[in-house]
Design a protein around this motif. Sequence first.
Motif, PDB file in Angstrom:
ATOM      1  N   ASN A  15     -22.485  -2.991  11.560  1.00  0.00           N
ATOM      2  CA  ASN A  15     -23.665  -3.843  11.668  1.00  0.00           C
ATOM      3  C   ASN A  15     -23.808  -4.876  10.543  1.00  0.00           C
ATOM      4  N   SER A 222     -30.945   0.634  15.966  1.00  0.00           N
ATOM      5  CA  SER A 222     -29.797   1.518  16.203  1.00  0.00           C
ATOM      6  C   SER A 222     -29.367   2.222  14.913  1.00  0.00           C
ATOM      7  N   ARG A 223     -30.232   2.162  13.873  1.00  0.00           N
ATOM      8  CA  ARG A 223     -29.802   2.688  12.564  1.00  0.00           C
ATOM      9  C   ARG A 223     -30.327   4.081  12.245  1.00  0.00           C
ATOM     10  N   GLU A 305     -37.261   7.115  19.310  1.00  0.00           N
ATOM     11  CA  GLU A 305     -36.123   6.211  19.129  1.00  0.00           C
ATOM     12  C   GLU A 305     -34.807   6.995  19.264  1.00  0.00           C
TER      13      GLU A 305
END
Length: 492
Positions: A15, A222-223, A305
């Motif tokens: 990323n 997405s972390r 999430e």
Amino acid sequence: MCQPCTYVIFGATGNLSRVKLMPALYHLEVAGKLPEGSRILALGRRDWDREHSIHEIRGWVKDKVRGELDEEIFQRFSQRLDYFRGDLTTREMYPRLQTYLSDNARFADNIAFYMAISPAEFGMVVENLHTAGLLSEDHGWKRVVIEKPFGYDLESAQALQRRIGRYLREDQVYRIDHYLGKGTVQNVLVFRFANTLLEPLWNRNYIDHIQITHSETIGVGSRAHFYDSAGAMRDMIQSHLLQLLTLIAMEPPVSLEAESLRDEKVKVLKSIRPIPPSAVHAHAFRAQYSEGMIEGERVAGYLQEANVPPESVTETYAAIKVNIDNWRWRGVPFYLRTGKRMAQGQSLVSICFHHPPQQLFRNTQVEQMKQNWVLLGIQPCECLRVEMTVKEPGLEMRTRQTSLDASLRTSGDTLTDAYEELLLDVIDGDRSLFLRYDEVEYAWRVVDPVLRVWSMERDYIQTYPAGTWGPEESHRLFDKEAHHWRHSLNPE
Ligand code: BG6
């Protein structure tokens, strides 16, 4: 221009490389700042060849480029690019990398290894680089750029330092905090020390308290793998916000030379009063976002999430009050806060001055005199504002707040990303915007007592709906009833 260099990017398909490093390197190409003969070697596990990696990198750059991608410049940029396939967790990769770099005349002897990888892997990679002879400076310099967080807490930071210290001199280590590459952050020093107006007021005699806020509307995205074990205190406060605090609070350095600057920053961190375990609740606050609305859209809570464990009590909001026990700041609280999925995305330093000592206007229509604020906007608006009270036009004695605006940007100014400046500083060998080990260590000392207490209290965490400024209860940190969080640059 400085000597050519080879940037070897570990984690090049990840990323950070996609959204920051490659676009920044391309922008340096546009600005003509990359020394002739410099190369970029992207290192990743994926089964790509050079051609394919260039195709991918083109896509990442295109997504982030300022304006339009210039095909001719990208063509020039792509000639610098190369791809090396390898798994950094296997020892056999390093001698292969060594052979590849030394057998290939394309690569300059000066090498910067950029660790865009998981913090747990920093030590192991440095060790393997050393074993393969890749850190030897017989030909050209070797530098290692280490992303944050440097360690997970005080103890692990000390262990990591001991480990890399066996193979690297301090001047080869570039601990990056990209906040220090931001325009206003660098300007803090100029505002403070290039203007005679501010410096005499910059102390406990005039300043009531200081707030440093970094809020974001984005969620964890997405972390979660990284974030859930870090949380907002480690991710933002231990690094970026404490760095900002040091620049706001430091004494004038002897010179702008890297060591003088860092000496003064460390002094600030050392002067922060340790928070005893019994005072953690009075000094720190944490919370986690629940479902809510961001820009009119319903968004999920943290626990919903992807990859977040269902019972997680990781904080996505953290605030801390610190006291600096020195002549300049004794009695002036510094409030630092950060959060994801908040009402607005911005970074702001708000400096609140004392009330005037005399209530001269008590018997007029002016009810309560407002305090002066100096506001340093870091993002999205880069500016310096000084809020003053003035009389409204008319027959009555009424006042309003107005602000003197010293905006940093005028239309037509080129915007640059923090990473551009920092990547260039590594090639130049300028370490002033990178962290010396003692800065990192003393920053851990500040937050460590809080992290310890929080790590034992795993049953419950307060929540705040996404799209808000966090729980009201964070007000308990304020020393005075009248204090309140400053959310905006607009006059209150
Ligand atoms: C990073 C944090 O260091 O900084 C992220 O890991 C955060 O969680 C980011 O979003 C904020 O920096 P910027 O420059 O994107 O506002």
